[in-house]
Write a protein that holds these residues in place. Structure first.
Motif, PDB file in Angstrom:
ATOM      1  N   VAL A 152     -33.346 -43.044  16.347  1.00 20.60           N
ATOM      2  CA  VAL A 152     -32.659 -42.789  15.071  1.00 20.60           C
ATOM      3  C   VAL A 152     -31.630 -43.858  14.734  1.00 20.60           C
ATOM      4  N   GLU A 153     -31.139 -44.570  15.738  1.00 20.17           N
ATOM      5  CA  GLU A 153     -30.108 -45.575  15.488  1.00 20.17           C
ATOM      6  C   GLU A 153     -30.673 -46.904  15.006  1.00 20.17           C
ATOM      7  N   TYR A 154     -31.998 -47.102  15.166  1.00 19.58           N
ATOM      8  CA  TYR A 154     -32.548 -48.400  14.792  1.00 19.58           C
ATOM      9  C   TYR A 154     -33.881 -48.341  14.048  1.00 19.58           C
ATOM     10  N   LEU A 155     -34.445 -47.163  13.878  1.00 25.88           N
ATOM     11  CA  LEU A 155     -35.710 -47.043  13.150  1.00 25.88           C
ATOM     12  C   LEU A 155     -35.518 -46.230  11.880  1.00 25.88           C
ATOM     13  N   GLU A 156     -36.127 -46.688  10.792  1.00 29.07           N
ATOM     14  CA  GLU A 156     -36.093 -45.948   9.529  1.00 29.07           C
ATOM     15  C   GLU A 156     -37.511 -45.964   8.926  1.00 29.07           C
ATOM     16  N   PRO A 157     -38.233 -44.843   9.017  1.00 29.21           N
ATOM     17  CA  PRO A 157     -37.806 -43.573   9.599  1.00 29.21           C
ATOM     18  C   PRO A 157     -37.878 -43.601  11.122  1.00 29.21           C
ATOM     19  N   PRO A 158     -37.195 -42.672  11.788  1.00 25.97           N
ATOM     20  CA  PRO A 158     -37.288 -42.606  13.252  1.00 25.97           C
ATOM     21  C   PRO A 158     -38.695 -42.230  13.699  1.00 25.97           C
ATOM     22  N   ALA A 159     -38.972 -42.443  14.971  1.00 27.38           N
ATOM     23  CA  ALA A 159     -40.244 -42.004  15.542  1.00 27.38           C
ATOM     24  C   ALA A 159     -40.238 -40.478  15.610  1.00 27.38           C
ATOM     25  N   THR A 160     -41.320 -39.873  15.125  1.00 29.05           N
ATOM     26  CA  THR A 160     -41.454 -38.415  15.128  1.00 29.05           C
ATOM     27  C   THR A 160     -42.374 -38.011  16.265  1.00 29.05           C
ATOM     28  N   VAL A 161     -41.866 -37.230  17.199  1.00 26.03           N
ATOM     29  CA  VAL A 161     -42.616 -36.879  18.398  1.00 26.03           C
ATOM     30  C   VAL A 161     -42.689 -35.368  18.537  1.00 26.03           C
ATOM     31  N   VAL A 162     -43.900 -34.852  18.724  1.00 23.21           N
ATOM     32  CA  VAL A 162     -44.062 -33.447  19.085  1.00 23.21           C
ATOM     33  C   VAL A 162     -43.997 -33.361  20.605  1.00 23.21           C
ATOM     34  N   VAL A 163     -43.047 -32.601  21.095  1.00 24.23           N
ATOM     35  CA  VAL A 163     -42.839 -32.427  22.528  1.00 24.23           C
ATOM     36  C   VAL A 163     -43.206 -30.996  22.893  1.00 24.23           C
ATOM     37  N   ALA A 164     -44.070 -30.829  23.910  1.00 24.01           N
ATOM     38  CA  ALA A 164     -44.449 -29.501  24.381  1.00 24.01           C
ATOM     39  C   ALA A 164     -44.606 -29.538  25.895  1.00 24.01           C
ATOM     40  N   ARG A 165     -44.548 -28.375  26.520  1.00 25.60           N
ATOM     41  CA  ARG A 165     -44.526 -28.280  27.982  1.00 25.60           C
ATOM     42  C   ARG A 165     -45.716 -27.488  28.498  1.00 25.60           C
ATOM     43  N   ARG A 166     -46.322 -27.986  29.561  1.00 30.45           N
ATOM     44  CA  ARG A 166     -47.397 -27.234  30.198  1.00 30.45           C
ATOM     45  C   ARG A 166     -46.811 -26.225  31.171  1.00 30.45           C
ATOM     46  N   THR A 167     -47.261 -24.994  31.086  1.00 31.42           N
ATOM     47  CA  THR A 167     -46.716 -23.957  31.946  1.00 31.42           C
ATOM     48  C   THR A 167     -47.230 -24.086  33.377  1.00 31.42           C
ATOM     49  N   ALA A 168     -46.407 -23.661  34.310  1.00 26.20           N
ATOM     50  CA  ALA A 168     -46.805 -23.677  35.710  1.00 26.20           C
ATOM     51  C   ALA A 168     -47.992 -22.743  35.945  1.00 26.20           C
ATOM     52  N   GLU A 169     -48.032 -21.620  35.214  1.00 29.44           N
ATOM     53  CA  GLU A 169     -49.111 -20.659  35.403  1.00 29.44           C
ATOM     54  C   GLU A 169     -50.470 -21.253  35.042  1.00 29.44           C
ATOM     55  N   SER A 170     -50.516 -22.023  33.950  1.00 26.07           N
ATOM     56  CA  SER A 170     -51.791 -22.611  33.542  1.00 26.07           C
ATOM     57  C   SER A 170     -52.253 -23.667  34.529  1.00 26.07           C
ATOM     58  N   ARG A 171     -51.302 -24.386  35.119  1.00 26.82           N
ATOM     59  CA  ARG A 171     -51.651 -25.388  36.124  1.00 26.82           C
ATOM     60  C   ARG A 171     -52.206 -24.720  37.376  1.00 26.82           C
ATOM     61  N   GLN A 172     -51.626 -23.594  37.759  1.00 25.72           N
ATOM     62  CA  GLN A 172     -52.114 -22.870  38.924  1.00 25.72           C
ATOM     63  C   GLN A 172     -53.518 -22.336  38.686  1.00 25.72           C
ATOM     64  N   ARG A 173     -53.785 -21.858  37.466  1.00 26.06           N
ATOM     65  CA  ARG A 173     -55.137 -21.365  37.157  1.00 26.06           C
ATOM     66  C   ARG A 173     -56.159 -22.482  37.245  1.00 26.06           C
ATOM     67  N   GLN A 174     -55.767 -23.682  36.787  1.00 23.49           N
ATOM     68  CA  GLN A 174     -56.694 -24.805  36.844  1.00 23.49           C
ATOM     69  C   GLN A 174     -57.033 -25.162  38.286  1.00 23.49           C
ATOM     70  N   ARG A 175     -56.046 -25.090  39.156  1.00 22.54           N
ATOM     71  CA  ARG A 175     -56.246 -25.505  40.537  1.00 22.54           C
ATOM     72  C   ARG A 175     -56.909 -24.440  41.397  1.00 22.54           C
ATOM     73  N   LYS A 176     -56.887 -23.175  40.937  1.00 28.42           N
ATOM     74  CA  LYS A 176     -57.426 -22.090  41.737  1.00 28.42           C
ATOM     75  C   LYS A 176     -58.924 -22.266  41.904  1.00 28.42           C
ATOM     76  N   PRO A 177     -59.440 -22.311  43.136  1.00 31.55           N
ATOM     77  CA  PRO A 177     -60.869 -22.504  43.338  1.00 31.55           C
ATOM     78  C   PRO A 177     -61.660 -21.306  42.846  1.00 31.55           C
ATOM     79  N   SER A 178     -62.826 -21.593  42.288  1.00 36.72           N
ATOM     80  CA  SER A 178     -63.669 -20.511  41.811  1.00 36.72           C
ATOM     81  C   SER A 178     -64.257 -19.766  43.008  1.00 36.72           C
ATOM     82  N   GLY A 179     -64.419 -18.439  42.885  1.00 38.86           N
ATOM     83  CA  GLY A 179     -64.979 -17.657  43.969  1.00 38.86           C
ATOM     84  C   GLY A 179     -66.432 -18.017  44.226  1.00 38.86           C
ATOM     85  N   ARG A 180     -66.840 -17.991  45.474  1.00 36.72           N
ATOM     86  CA  ARG A 180     -68.212 -18.314  45.836  1.00 36.72           C
ATOM     87  C   ARG A 180     -68.987 -17.013  46.102  1.00 36.72           C
ATOM     88  N   ARG A 181     -70.206 -17.025  45.734  1.00 33.44           N
ATOM     89  CA  ARG A 181     -71.068 -15.879  46.011  1.00 33.44           C
ATOM     90  C   ARG A 181     -71.485 -15.937  47.478  1.00 33.44           C
TER      91      ARG A 181
END
Length: 229
Positions: free
Chosen positions: A198-227
């Protein structure tokens, strides 16, 4: 041929890049010449490479803590990943780009600027090969896709509580309103718009910031059950 505009360095660039300003200048020169010749930068963009592209990209460094690992999805000509890596040599950056002619250019830039801690991955972000071993603190993107698609592609690359940093334009707020539910269903929450540089850009850089939840990361890493056998 060296372009005059490549030599016209904004005053703010010295503050942003510090002792690595010469690397940023060389990158602008490469964009203005090889980047245009290879079709990675439009000829009309050469007059605004510093403000619109390089400083705009480097501005997101304000949002990233020291010493983190990140990926730049759909890196193209290296925006925002290369300006970010120049401004912040403490970061480890992977440039993810599927197109051969672009990855050849990126490898050339990395070699020309001797950028330690920067590498190229020739994949689409959604491909298993790009996601193998991915555990990034942050993932950047610039003009790649709408937030719902971008989240599908980038969320699996992020570690728990990792940040998605999407450089967007004037529609950032409306995109959040439209896609926040889809983002949350993919485990990416708390989207908000941040203004950087904001101090040197006109217009400033517009950034969408979002966070990945720990729960979703754990689901991704959880191994699928084997038959049973």
């Amino acid at each position: 041929m060296k372009h005059d505009h490549a030599a016209s360095v904004p005053e703010a660039a010295a503050d942003v890049f510090g002792g690595r300003l010469a690397l940023a200048q060389r990158y602008v020169e490469i964009l203005a010449t090889d980047g245009v010749e290879r079709g990675l930068i439009g000829p009309r963009e050469t007059e605004r490479l510093w403000d619109r592209h390089v400083l705009n990209s480097a501005a997101i460094a304000e949002l990233i803590p020291e010493g983190q690992r990140g990926a730049d999805v759909g890196s193209g000509a290296g925006l925002p990943g290369i300006p970010l890596a120049i401004a912040r040599p403490d970061l480890d950056v992977t440039l993810i780009e599927p197109m051969l002619r672009r990855t050849v250019f990126l490898e050339y830039v990395i070699d020309e600027l001797a950028l330690d801690g920067v590498r190229v991955s020739r994949h689409r972000a959604e491909e298993p090969a790009a996601r193998e071993g991915a555990d990034f603190d942050f993932v950047t993107s610039r003009a790649v896709a709408a937030l719902d698609k971008l989240t599908r592609w980038t969320a699996p690359l992020l570690k728990a509580d990792g940040l998605m940093l999407a450089l967007k334009g004037d529609r950032a707020e409306s995109e959040i309103a439209e896609h926040s539910a889809a983002m949350a269903s993919l485990g990416v929450v708390d989207p908000k718009v941040m203004r950087c540089g904001v101090e040197y850009l006109e217009p400033p850089a517009t950034v969408v910031v979002a966070r990945r939840t720990a729960e979703s990361r754990q689901r991704q890493r959880k191994p699928s059950g084997r038959r049973g056998r």
